[in-house]
Motif scaffolding. Structure first.
Motif, PDB file in Angstrom:
ATOM      1  N   GLU A  28       0.815  -1.165  -0.045  1.00 56.31           N
ATOM      2  CA  GLU A  28       0.026   0.052  -0.063  1.00 56.31           C
ATOM      3  C   GLU A  28       1.007   1.305   0.088  1.00 56.31           C
ATOM      4  O   GLU A  28       1.498   1.366   0.800  1.00 56.31           O
ATOM      5  N   LYS A  29       0.663   2.126  -1.235  1.00 58.36           N
ATOM      6  CA  LYS A  29       1.550   3.138  -0.967  1.00 58.36           C
ATOM      7  C   LYS A  29       1.499   3.983  -0.059  1.00 58.36           C
ATOM      8  O   LYS A  29       2.275   4.921   0.390  1.00 58.36           O
ATOM      9  N   SER A  30       0.110   4.220   0.554  1.00 53.56           N
ATOM     10  CA  SER A  30      -0.238   5.263   1.775  1.00 53.56           C
ATOM     11  C   SER A  30       0.711   4.810   2.824  1.00 53.56           C
ATOM     12  O   SER A  30       1.207   5.675   3.760  1.00 53.56           O
ATOM     13  N   ASN A  31       0.813   3.584   3.250  1.00 51.08           N
ATOM     14  CA  ASN A  31       1.532   3.100   4.183  1.00 51.08           C
ATOM     15  C   ASN A  31       3.260   3.546   4.146  1.00 51.08           C
ATOM     16  O   ASN A  31       3.787   4.080   4.956  1.00 51.08           O
ATOM     17  N   LYS A  33       4.124   6.211   2.213  1.00 49.32           N
ATOM     18  CA  LYS A  33       4.191   7.636   2.528  1.00 49.32           C
ATOM     19  C   LYS A  33       4.055   8.148   4.096  1.00 49.32           C
ATOM     20  O   LYS A  33       4.866   8.924   4.393  1.00 49.32           O
ATOM     21  N   ALA A  34       3.336   7.337   4.778  1.00 48.56           N
ATOM     22  CA  ALA A  34       3.108   7.781   6.297  1.00 48.56           C
ATOM     23  C   ALA A  34       4.615   7.508   6.697  1.00 48.56           C
ATOM     24  O   ALA A  34       5.136   8.215   7.836  1.00 48.56           O
ATOM     25  N   LEU A  35       5.427   6.545   6.316  1.00 47.12           N
ATOM     26  CA  LEU A  35       6.645   6.166   6.982  1.00 47.12           C
ATOM     27  C   LEU A  35       7.774   7.353   6.562  1.00 47.12           C
ATOM     28  O   LEU A  35       8.393   7.705   7.222  1.00 47.12           O
ATOM     29  N   VAL A  36       7.372   7.544   5.352  1.00 49.60           N
ATOM     30  CA  VAL A  36       8.512   8.615   4.657  1.00 49.60           C
ATOM     31  C   VAL A  36       8.177   9.780   5.566  1.00 49.60           C
ATOM     32  O   VAL A  36       9.188  10.412   5.909  1.00 49.60           O
TER      33      VAL A  36
END
Length: 92
Positions: A28-31, A33-36
């Motif tokens: 999941e790209k959203s996960n 992005k959250a880590l970034v």
């Protein structure tokens, strides 16, 4: 046929080059992005690299590039101390 072929090329140097630390890999790209967002606060430049395996897309979260394996290993150690126990160095 599902076979994976690995081609190994001896690098000019095992200690100098382009290295990064992979902190996570997500479907999941959203996960990713959250880590970034979380890592950028403490580590500056962090990026997502898209990787496909058997038609499945993964979003790999990696730190900024380092010029030596020693610098990358130091970054890995720092991340591990902060709880990112599964991170590892990647030669680019």
């Amino acid at each position: 046929d599902g076979k994976v072929t690995t081609v190994l090329v001896k690098p000019a140097s095992y200690t100098e080059g382009r290295f990064t630390v992979q902190v996570g890999s997500f479907k999941e790209k959203s996960n990713a992005k959250a880590l970034v967002r979380n890592l950028k606060k403490r580590y500056g430049r962090v990026r997502i690299e898209v990787f496909k395996l058997n038609g499945v897309k993964f979003y790999r979260v990696q730190t900024e590039e380092k010029n030596t394996i020693g610098q990358a290993l130091a970054m890995q150690k720092r991340l591990e101390k902060e709880g990112f126990r599964d991170c590892f160095v990647v030669a680019r």
